[in-house]
Structure formats: C-alpha cells, structure tokens
Design an enzyme around this catalytic site. Structure first.
Site, PDB file in Angstrom:
ATOM      1  N   CYS A   1       6.392  -3.170   5.481  1.00 17.21           N
ATOM      2  CA  CYS A   1       7.793  -3.523   5.230  1.00 17.21           C
ATOM      3  C   CYS A   1       8.399  -2.755   4.051  1.00 17.21           C
ATOM      4  O   CYS A   1       7.712  -2.480   3.067  1.00 17.21           O
ATOM      5  CB  CYS A   1       7.912  -4.998   4.910  1.00 17.21           C
TER       6      CYS A   1
ATOM      7  N   ARG B   1       6.119   4.580   6.244  1.00 18.26           N
ATOM      8  CA  ARG B   1       5.178   3.519   5.907  1.00 18.26           C
ATOM      9  C   ARG B   1       4.783   2.692   7.126  1.00 18.26           C
ATOM     10  O   ARG B   1       3.831   1.930   7.070  1.00 18.26           O
ATOM     11  CB  ARG B   1       5.798   2.593   4.849  1.00 18.26           C
TER      12      ARG B   1
ATOM     13  N   TRP C   1       7.482  -4.808   9.275  1.00 13.58           N
ATOM     14  CA  TRP C   1       6.211  -4.622   9.992  1.00 13.58           C
ATOM     15  C   TRP C   1       5.702  -6.027  10.267  1.00 13.58           C
ATOM     16  O   TRP C   1       5.355  -6.760   9.343  1.00 13.58           O
ATOM     17  CB  TRP C   1       5.240  -3.840   9.106  1.00 13.58           C
TER      18      TRP C   1
ATOM     19  N   ASN D   1       9.375  -8.715   1.729  1.00  9.12           N
ATOM     20  CA  ASN D   1       8.106  -8.048   2.022  1.00  9.12           C
ATOM     21  C   ASN D   1       6.989  -8.979   1.589  1.00  9.12           C
ATOM     22  O   ASN D   1       7.104  -9.625   0.548  1.00  9.12           O
ATOM     23  CB  ASN D   1       7.945  -6.759   1.197  1.00  9.12           C
ATOM     24  N   GLY D   2       5.911  -9.018   2.338  1.00  5.37           N
ATOM     25  CA  GLY D   2       4.776  -9.847   1.933  1.00  5.37           C
ATOM     26  C   GLY D   2       4.545 -10.994   2.899  1.00  5.37           C
ATOM     27  O   GLY D   2       5.104 -10.998   4.007  1.00  5.37           O
TER      28      GLY D   2
ATOM     29  N   GLU E   1     -14.583  10.127   8.159  1.00  6.03           N
ATOM     30  CA  GLU E   1     -13.177  10.436   7.921  1.00  6.03           C
ATOM     31  C   GLU E   1     -12.583  11.218   9.104  1.00  6.03           C
ATOM     32  O   GLU E   1     -11.455  10.966   9.525  1.00  6.03           O
ATOM     33  CB  GLU E   1     -13.043  11.215   6.597  1.00  6.03           C
TER      34      GLU E   1
ATOM     35  N   LYS F   1      -9.446   9.975  11.386  1.00  3.99           N
ATOM     36  CA  LYS F   1      -8.214  10.753  11.594  1.00  3.99           C
ATOM     37  C   LYS F   1      -7.867  10.806  13.075  1.00  3.99           C
ATOM     38  O   LYS F   1      -6.725  10.617  13.469  1.00  3.99           O
ATOM     39  CB  LYS F   1      -8.370  12.202  11.086  1.00  3.99           C
TER      40      LYS F   1
ATOM     41  N   GLU G   1      -6.679   7.336  14.407  1.00  5.21           N
ATOM     42  CA  GLU G   1      -5.382   6.915  13.883  1.00  5.21           C
ATOM     43  C   GLU G   1      -4.216   7.560  14.612  1.00  5.21           C
ATOM     44  O   GLU G   1      -3.251   6.903  14.940  1.00  5.21           O
ATOM     45  CB  GLU G   1      -5.253   7.307  12.398  1.00  5.21           C
TER      46      GLU G   1
ATOM     47  N   HIS H   1     -31.097   6.033  17.380  1.00  4.88           N
ATOM     48  CA  HIS H   1     -31.305   4.589  17.300  1.00  4.88           C
ATOM     49  C   HIS H   1     -30.289   3.822  18.142  1.00  4.88           C
ATOM     50  O   HIS H   1     -30.027   2.659  17.892  1.00  4.88           O
ATOM     51  CB  HIS H   1     -31.244   4.128  15.838  1.00  4.88           C
TER      52      HIS H   1
ATOM     53  N   LYS I   1       1.460   2.817   6.284  1.00  5.08           N
ATOM     54  CA  LYS I   1       0.961   3.700   5.233  1.00  5.08           C
ATOM     55  C   LYS I   1       0.435   2.898   4.057  1.00  5.08           C
ATOM     56  O   LYS I   1      -0.568   3.224   3.452  1.00  5.08           O
ATOM     57  CB  LYS I   1       2.108   4.613   4.776  1.00  5.08           C
TER      58      LYS I   1
HETATM   59  C1  G6P Z   1      -3.738   2.317   5.307  1.00  4.26           C
HETATM   60  C2  G6P Z   1      -3.446   3.773   5.544  1.00  4.26           C
HETATM   61  C3  G6P Z   1      -4.711   4.597   5.335  1.00  4.26           C
HETATM   62  C4  G6P Z   1      -5.282   4.328   3.961  1.00  4.26           C
HETATM   63  C5  G6P Z   1      -5.528   2.850   3.721  1.00  4.26           C
HETATM   64  C6  G6P Z   1      -5.852   2.557   2.271  1.00  4.26           C
HETATM   65  O1  G6P Z   1      -4.546   1.820   6.319  1.00  4.26           O
HETATM   66  O2  G6P Z   1      -2.945   3.984   6.858  1.00  4.26           O
HETATM   67  O3  G6P Z   1      -4.398   5.962   5.460  1.00  4.26           O
HETATM   68  O4  G6P Z   1      -6.469   5.037   3.810  1.00  4.26           O
HETATM   69  O5  G6P Z   1      -4.350   2.102   4.034  1.00  4.26           O
HETATM   70  O6  G6P Z   1      -4.716   2.849   1.510  1.00  4.26           O
HETATM   71  P1  G6P Z   1      -4.696   3.228  -0.021  1.00  4.26           P
HETATM   72  O7  G6P Z   1      -3.256   3.475  -0.320  1.00  4.26           O
HETATM   73  O8  G6P Z   1      -5.248   2.033  -0.749  1.00  4.26           O
HETATM   74  O9  G6P Z   1      -5.536   4.427  -0.214  1.00  4.26           O
END
Ligand code: G6P
Length: 614
Positions: A2, A27, A75, A101-102, A487, A491, A494, A510, A609
């Site tokens: 949000c 975001r 959101w 927000n929240g 990672e 990616k 996502e 395993h 985000k």
């Molecule tokens: C969200 C984002 C990720 C990020 C994670 C942690 O899920 O989409 O890209 O790694 O939050 O966020 P931060 O801001 O704490 O690194």
C-alpha cells in the site's frame, strides 16, 4: 505494498497525488483511489480496482478540483481487491475520509463494538472500521478530530500509517503512524505526504519522518504540529533527502529491472567508494569501527532478513565464518520473531533489508533489542525504519530499487558483507594479510568485473528464448554459490511465474534427482572453485538421466562444456566474490524469460516491493 500520497497547499492536489501514486506503483498494489476536498468543503472520493492509469481514466470528466487531497494504492489484506474495498474510506456520516497502510489486528472486536452502536460497513476492510471508530470517538466525546484520532488510535492493535481529510476543512490533513512509514514533505507554504519520501522528491527534498505513535496536524500556512498519542508535542526534525529524479526513472531501458541489472557496476562503485582505500586497502566502515569492542567480543552473529536479503545473508554467513571465525546463524525474520529465540548480550544481530521497512525484519529487530543484543543494519533506503531502529549499520548506497525483483540491492548487500567480514577478520586477527589484500583489491575491481559479466546478456537472451516453454527449473550451486542458486531460482519464480527450486548441488541425489527428465532444465553454477570437481560430478549425474543443463562457467573453462548443453562464461574473481558475478546471468535469464512470456517484469502479480505487513 500500500502507498499513501497527500497534498495541501495552493496547487491543484489531484495531479500531485496521481504523480506520486505513479511513483509508488512499483511497490505492488491492486487498486487506487483519491479523496479531494473541493473549495466548497465537499469531499469527493474516486476509487477503483486496477492501475493508477485506470483511476486517471475514471477521473476524466469528473470534478477533481481542490487544493487538498489524499490518495492511496491498496494491496489487499482484508477483503478482495475491488472498487468498494479500495481506499479512501468515508466514515458513516461522510464527514471524514481516510487512507490506511498496515493492518488493524483487533479490527473484528472494534467492528463488533461499533455495530452495537449502530454502525454499518460497506467494505470488508479493517480501514473502514478505523475511520468509523474515529467518528464514533469524535461524536461521543464531542472532541476535535485531532483528539478523536489520538483516542481512537490508542484502542488500535496493529500497524498503521493513516491520512485523514475532513468535510468543510480545505486546509488540514491529519496523519499518524505506527510500524508503517510516513514522511511529510515541506514546501513553501505547502505540505506533501507520502509513505515513501522518494515519491514526492519532484517537489521537495525536506522531510519530516513521523515516528511510531505520533500524530501530525498538517495545515496549510501553519507550522507543522506533531504530538504523541497523549497530545504531548514532539520535536519536528527536518531531514534532507538527497536523491535525483533521474534516479527514479528508467533511463532508456524497457524496465526498471533491466536498468537496475545494468546499473550494478556503478552501484557497486558507489557502495565501495570511501570504504576500501585504494592504496592502503584499508577498510573504513564507521558502523563497525565505532563499535569495535562489540565485534571483537561477539559470541555469535545472527542475520535476520526476508527474501533476497535472506539469500544475501546466507553468503554473509560464509564470509563471516571464514574470515572472522565467529559462529553465524541466518534466520528468516518471520520465523525468528515467533520462535522465542535464545539471545545473549554479546550476540550481534544483523538486520538486512533493501527497503528498511519489511515488517517481519523490523519486528525481529525489536525482539533483539528487548533481549539486549547489539543490532547492526545493512539497508538501502536511507532514513527508513530499520536503520533508525538499529544501534549501528552500513547503508549499501545502491540508489532506489524500483523493480520488485531485487537485483542491485543483492549485490550491494553482499559487497557490504564482504567488506564487513574483511574488516572484522582483520581486527580479530583471523584473516591472513595476503588474503585480505587480494579480496580488498578484488572489491575495488568489482565494477569492471561486473561490467564484463554483463556481456553475458546476449547469449543469455538467446538461451531464454529456448527455455520459455519450461514449467519447472532447478538451480544448483555449492559453497558460496549455493545461495546464488537460491537467488537465481527466486528471480525466475518472481517475474516469470515458472516454478523453480534452488538446491545445494549434492542434495540432488537425496530426492530432487527423481524430477529430472528432458522437460526439467537445470541451471548449474560450476565456476572454478574448491567444489568445482564435485559440481562436475553432479552435472554428470543429471546428464545421465536425460536432463538439460545450462552451466555458468569460468571464462575459458572447456571441461564443463563436454557435459552441459549450454555454457555461459563469466569472468573470475576471488572465490568469495563469485556470487556477485554468477548472479548476473541468472538475473538476466529470469528477466529475458519473463519478457518473452509477456510478464509484467517490474510489477509481477501478487508481489509487493516493500512488505510492510507480516
Ligand atoms: C519483498 C520483495 C523482495 C525482497 C523482500 C525483502 O518480498 O519483493 O524482493 O527481497 O521483500 O525485502 P527487504 O526490503 O527487507 O530487503
């Protein structure tokens, strides 16, 4: 997640708010809305499911005139994304409009109590409960709006950043926060409001960041008035935000994510500047040097983080254990905070977060503080909540990261962790001098090394076309590159929505090797390091079962080529920095596969985000 934008001044509020909401789009959100107080004091709310551009179209032809207003991107947490649940929300009488927000955790209890007092609700949101609670307090207590806000918020359990406008008042916004960010931008006779200061830097660089449990009365032409929930005045501390508008724009790239991938040579230069002295190779991290004793005496280091930051922390574990000989644990912040963890006063908790606002990481920091641990932050967004809640720390200084899928923040985090491990290792005498100099030199050369790694874009893009068909992927790595495999898989998941799993290469036998067939591609990081031969054997095992292999290999290596179907060559550097190099083709692979599949790379579905709710 949000977003909030508000304006009060002499300009037309709506265009300012819409522009700010556009800046917050990255975001992640599912609906948007504005409340404008017209010059005659009437409030109009316009809101709809979908994008901010949809809201703009919706506003066309409608009266949005007025010099005061609030806007929101939602959101969904309580209630599906639809027009009714979108913010702003009116109170029962229509006198007050609120954005939030929240999460109000006790909203059910509050809603039931309001219902017994005759209130009804149009939406399924916790936010509509809050605006009605404020109205109820104001009516029953016959008090001012500002007082009603303070009294109502005392009854609220949860997290909030709110902004409120009131019918008949064309000059005042009331805002408040707890565990959710809120910045007030100060202009010339005007005020701006946002949950992310960067969204309003077109107008001002002077900001006041609200603290938890503070309420701000933001009134055109009057000094900013901030108080706590008891009405006691708080200090108004103005901070300068140094950020240029070009840092927030795409700079000729199709997507922010691609821009951010390509920026990495420069962002790492910024990250290292002034921290590794080129001649002496001395490392200057004031956050560590000012707290030398803590690092010398540390019994244990615990990383707390989420998502990509958690992956970076796994690399941090290798770095610190290798160079400093301090035991390290890496915790998902969300698990750590609810596990009743054992913490000692000589523990160092390192909170890693790009945004500095992730709710679980912030809560883990609070828990660590209560347990008496020393808390260090590795964050990107300057002035965000986590750095403000830590004892010390190092900013990664990679500039605003807009693409939801984190790229340059990951490499910045790992670079800071490497500098920290080198420095602490040297202070503790656990690192050999020659090794220290080699790694410090390699850090200085990182921008050039990453620039060379970006040359993989062309072959990776071609490869991506071949693999858009895949429904699953496996990513393998060992040692420093096991977190890189995690990672790479994240990616891809996502932004392309292809299922992908990252694994330590040796774990294949395993269980996961049962998944291997010609339809299951494997990305194996097989660069020259001490586990190279072992990784080669793991590749052979997959090959023998008909699996397709894409290998990330060191430049000039021919051996892997004999088993792998495709090889992507990357430059070499010291082993501990190899994750920074091998992650580049993995970021690019995810990017190209996602774009070929027509995905919304910068704003992938269901993702946010900055995850400001737990
Ligand atoms: C969200 C984002 C990720 C990020 C994670 C942690 O899920 O989409 O890209 O790694 O939050 O966020 P931060 O801001 O704490 O690194």
């Amino acid at each position: 997640m949000c977003g909030i934008v508000g304006y009060v001044g002499e300009r037309q509020a709506c265009p300012v708010i819409i522009k700010g909401l556009h800046r917050l789009e990255y975001r992640g959100y599912d609906s948007a809305g504005v409340a404008i107080v017209h010059p005659d004091g009437v409030i109009d709310i316009h809101k709809c499911k979908g994008k901010v551009s949809g809201l703009e179209a919706f506003l066309a032809g409608k009266d949005s005139s007025g010099t005061i207003g609030i806007g929101h991107t939602r959101w969904a947490t309580h209630g599906e994304p639809n027009d009714i649940n979108a913010h702003p929300h009116f109170s029962r009488s229509g006198e007050i409009a609120l954005i939030h927000n929240g999460i109000i955790e006790n909203f059910r209890v509050l809603r039931d109590a309001l219902r017994t007092n005759g209130f009804t609700f149009r939406s399924s949101t916790d936010s509509e409960v809050l605006v009605n609670l404020i109205e109820y307090v104001r009516e029953s207590g016959k008090c001012s709006l500002e007082e009603a806000v303070r009294v109502a918020l005392k009854q609220v359990v949860g997290a909030y950043a709110i902004a409120i406008v009131e019918k008949g008042n064309t000059s005042r916004i009331i805002a408040a926060r707890k565990s959710s960010p809120m910045a007030i931008g100060i202009g010339d006779g005007e005020y701006f409001l946002s949950s992310d200061a960067a969204s309003i830097i077109d107008y001002t660089q002077d900001f006041v960041y609200l603290k938890d449990n503070e309420v701000a009365v933001i009134e055109k032409g009057k000094p900013l008035h901030i108080m706590n929930l008891d009405g006691k005045d708080s200090k108004v501390a103005v901070q300068k935000l140094k950020m240029s508008i070009s840092q927030l724009e795409k700079g000729g790239f199709d997507h922010f994510m691609l821009k951010e991938i390509y920026e990495q040579p420069e962002t790492l230069e910024d990250c290292v500047r002034g921290r590794v002295i080129p001649d002496s190779k001395e490392i200057v991290l004031s956050g560590v040097l000012n707290n030398k004793e803590k690092f010398l005496k540390a019994r244990r280091i615990i990383f707390v983080a989420c998502g990509t930051s958690w992956h970076a922390s796994l690399i941090g574990e290798h770095l610190i254990e290798n160079m400093c000989r301090i035991p390290v644990e890496v915790e998902y912040a969300s698990e750590f905070r609810y596990r009743n963890p054992i913490l000692y006063p000589d523990d160092i908790v390192i909170a890693v977060s790009q945004s500095g606002e992730t709710a679980d990481t912030l809560a883990a920091v609070d828990l660590a503080r209560k347990a008496g641990a020393f808390i260090y932050g590795i964050c990107n967004v300057v002035g965000s909540s986590i750095p403000r809640a830590t004892d010390s720390g190092t900013y990664i200084h990679v500039g605003p990261e807009i693409g939801v899928a984190s790229t340059k923040a990951f490499t910045g985090q790992v670079t800071v962790m490497t500098m920290l491990a080198l420095l602490v290792g040297r202070l503790r005498g656990t690192i050999e001098e020659g090794y220290y100099h080699r790694v410090a030199q390699a850090i200085l050369e990182l921008p050039a090394t990453i620039r060379e790694a970006l040359n993989t874009a062309e072959p990776v893009s071609a490869l991506a076309r071949t693999f858009t068909y895949a429904h699953n992927f496996i990513y393998l790595g060992r040692g420093y590159n096991y977190p890189t495999a995690l990672e790479g898989a994240l990616k891809l998941k996502e932004i392309s929505y292809i299922h992908a799993e990252g694994l330590p290469a040796a774990e294949m036998k395993h269980g996961p090797i049962a998944l291997i067939d010609s339809e299951m591609p494997t990305v194996a990081i097989a660069t020259l390091d001490k586990t190279y031969e072992k990784t080669l054997s793991n590749i052979e095992e997959i090959k023998a079962r008909g699996g397709k292999i894409i290998a990330i290999v060191s430049k000039g290596d021919d051996l892997v080529r004999r088993s792998a179907d495709y090889c992507i060559e990357v430059p070499s550097t010291v082993e501990c920095l190899m994750p920074l190099v091998s992650v580049i083709p993995l970021q690019l692979l995810a990017y190209y596969i996602a774009t070929y599949k027509g995905r919304n790379v910068d704003q992938p579905r269901n993702l946010a985000k900055s995850v400001t709710v737990e």
